[in-house]
Design an enzyme around this catalytic site. Sequence first.
Site, PDB file in Angstrom:
ATOM      1  N   SER A 187       0.770  -1.335  -0.094  1.00 26.43           N
ATOM      2  CA  SER A 187      -0.052   0.089  -0.039  1.00 26.43           C
ATOM      3  C   SER A 187       1.023   1.249  -0.030  1.00 26.43           C
ATOM      4  O   SER A 187       0.521   2.124  -0.493  1.00 26.43           O
ATOM      5  CB  SER A 187      -0.881   0.031   1.267  1.00 26.43           C
ATOM      6  OG  SER A 187      -0.007  -0.033   2.211  1.00 26.43           O
ATOM      7  N   ASP A 244       8.118  -3.171  -6.066  1.00 24.12           N
ATOM      8  CA  ASP A 244       6.839  -2.902  -5.780  1.00 24.12           C
ATOM      9  C   ASP A 244       6.171  -1.797  -6.624  1.00 24.12           C
ATOM     10  O   ASP A 244       5.120  -1.845  -7.341  1.00 24.12           O
ATOM     11  CB  ASP A 244       6.697  -2.458  -4.341  1.00 24.12           C
ATOM     12  CG  ASP A 244       7.029  -3.524  -3.366  1.00 24.12           C
ATOM     13  OD1 ASP A 244       7.107  -4.317  -3.777  1.00 24.12           O
ATOM     14  OD2 ASP A 244       7.345  -3.099  -1.993  1.00 24.12           O
ATOM     15  N   SER A 287       4.012  -8.425  11.915  1.00 24.65           N
ATOM     16  CA  SER A 287       5.700  -8.524  12.077  1.00 24.65           C
ATOM     17  C   SER A 287       6.181  -7.046  12.224  1.00 24.65           C
ATOM     18  O   SER A 287       6.400  -6.420  11.188  1.00 24.65           O
ATOM     19  CB  SER A 287       6.392  -9.360  11.203  1.00 24.65           C
ATOM     20  OG  SER A 287       7.649  -9.355  11.213  1.00 24.65           O
ATOM     21  N   TYR A 297      14.689 -10.309   8.897  1.00 21.89           N
ATOM     22  CA  TYR A 297      15.266  -9.518   7.693  1.00 21.89           C
ATOM     23  C   TYR A 297      16.568  -9.487   7.406  1.00 21.89           C
ATOM     24  O   TYR A 297      17.343  -9.857   6.516  1.00 21.89           O
ATOM     25  CB  TYR A 297      14.185  -8.479   7.480  1.00 21.89           C
ATOM     26  CG  TYR A 297      14.403  -7.926   6.011  1.00 21.89           C
ATOM     27  CD1 TYR A 297      13.487  -8.436   5.219  1.00 21.89           C
ATOM     28  CD2 TYR A 297      15.370  -7.263   5.571  1.00 21.89           C
ATOM     29  CE1 TYR A 297      13.567  -8.061   3.828  1.00 21.89           C
ATOM     30  CE2 TYR A 297      15.522  -6.803   4.086  1.00 21.89           C
ATOM     31  CZ  TYR A 297      14.384  -7.077   3.325  1.00 21.89           C
ATOM     32  OH  TYR A 297      14.605  -6.839   1.934  1.00 21.89           O
TER      33      TYR A 297
END
Length: 552
Positions: A187, A244, A287, A297
């Site tokens: 988003s 993205d 998370s 990560y």
Amino acid sequence: MSAQQPIPVYTNLNELYGELGTTLNHAQRWNDLAEDFQNKFGRKPAYIVRAPGRVNLIGEHIDYCLFGVLPAAIEQDILIACAPRSVPATSESHEPGHVTADNTHNKYTRQTFAPSQKRRGSVTEGQVNIEEWHLDINKKELRWESYVKAGYYGVLNNYFNGDPSTLPVPVDLLVTGAVPAGSGLSSSAAMVVASTLTFLAVNGKLDANLTATDDDSKKISKGELVEMAVANEYRVGVNSGGMDQAASVISIPSAALYISFFPTLTASPAPLPPGAVFVCANSLVVSDKAVTAKTNYNLRVVETLAAARILARHLGVPVGQNEKVQLREVVGRLVGEKGGKEGGEMDVGRLIEVLERMDGEIEVLKPAKKEGGDGEGQLGVTLEEMIEKSGLKKEEFHELYLSWVEVEATHFQLYKRAKHVFSEALRVLQFRQVCLDASASPSSSPLEVIEKLGNLMNESQKSCNELYECSCAELNELTRIAREAGAYGSRLTGAGWGGCTVSIVAEDKVEVFIKQVSERYPRYKGLSKEALGEAIFATKPSSGACVFKFVD
């Protein structure tokens, strides 16, 4: 090529709606937004800008290793209605570039702000008008308007950076969104892309895209918008590789987008079979990446980088003393790929061959067998073993791989991480090839194609869970329920450790599928109808970002 195409600007809504998909009532949403804008600002919008979210169908945690991925734009999107403001020159809101930003969601309050100009360094008398623009963005406490400001930045500094006779216009804008925030469906990238397009549109920078001229050099291309949006998102503290934004901008209907990052970012469509619908389901597990980064990560990034250097040393591939070589670069150098903008990418068949070869080569990443041991059990190496395998001195290793990031581990799972990356990269190419073969052969059975794609998605989930360890109990449960409810394949999408799953489902089974998953996944119990609709929804691959211009 897709990235060179101009950003579409429509003046016919029926033509636009035909590109967006069928699982949402797009016409109603656009009409409601236009009416809301008129109610709030007392006039009709001049434009409505759209940027979709994205779902990564396959190819998790391999983009930062420079391997290709396969996302698709979803129908759920960010819409921004906007218009330049005409007010008395004495009004504060008439200052150059002043923005009044509103949101249809009542939890977000109206915001007003204006960019300021700062003189660049030392300038000569003839350069006194060369300035750069500034907007305050608090990266520690991100607010919704921060993404609007981020989108504005690139437009200001790319299009209003020297000529005092051209200044940005005051703008009113109204935002609405159907992409669930924090769900792994990007988003934030959609918001930045939409904001960037908004300020391009209201300032007349897309006028050339609307004309029928054959001179594409004057039109803003999709690739240029991707580059600007990636740079803009840095303003809110997001270091993005471009997947993205590329998916949000370049995607076309009924297709996934194969995005390759090496030697440069390129994108090409992979047509999806008819009758396939993707269902996104939010695990409702959040998370906190900032808190868990050192064990999740960031640790994975370090593990893949260290694995790449050790593997390169084992294969005799040259690596610079201070170079953070990536796994994709290692396999390229192994087969003599030139790389760079001029070198081009090796053909897919050759890449598949070298990926398959890596399954045997990565044994070097396992710990040395202990005398008297059975060779099974712990597959990770200690920090000392990892440094020794790298061929670097302790100080050199720490400076190159650990000085810029905080990680925490007793054992580094180099073998498991590399095995996932190589096998996942291979699955991406196989998924793409299944799509291309089916598209070239109209007689192929759509359900057989969907089944093949589903199997690859299931293998990806298994690898994400067991090798990359980026799944969680809830994601595992949700993917299991999805398969039992009729999904041909189901996997996590996004970074993992929470967030969303994506399932491939036959179109005529979607309603029953969503009902069964909704009833069986424990975290959906007690949700309102509206909340449930945001948590699990069907989508078809949609077109990328676009602009509608209202014409009197």
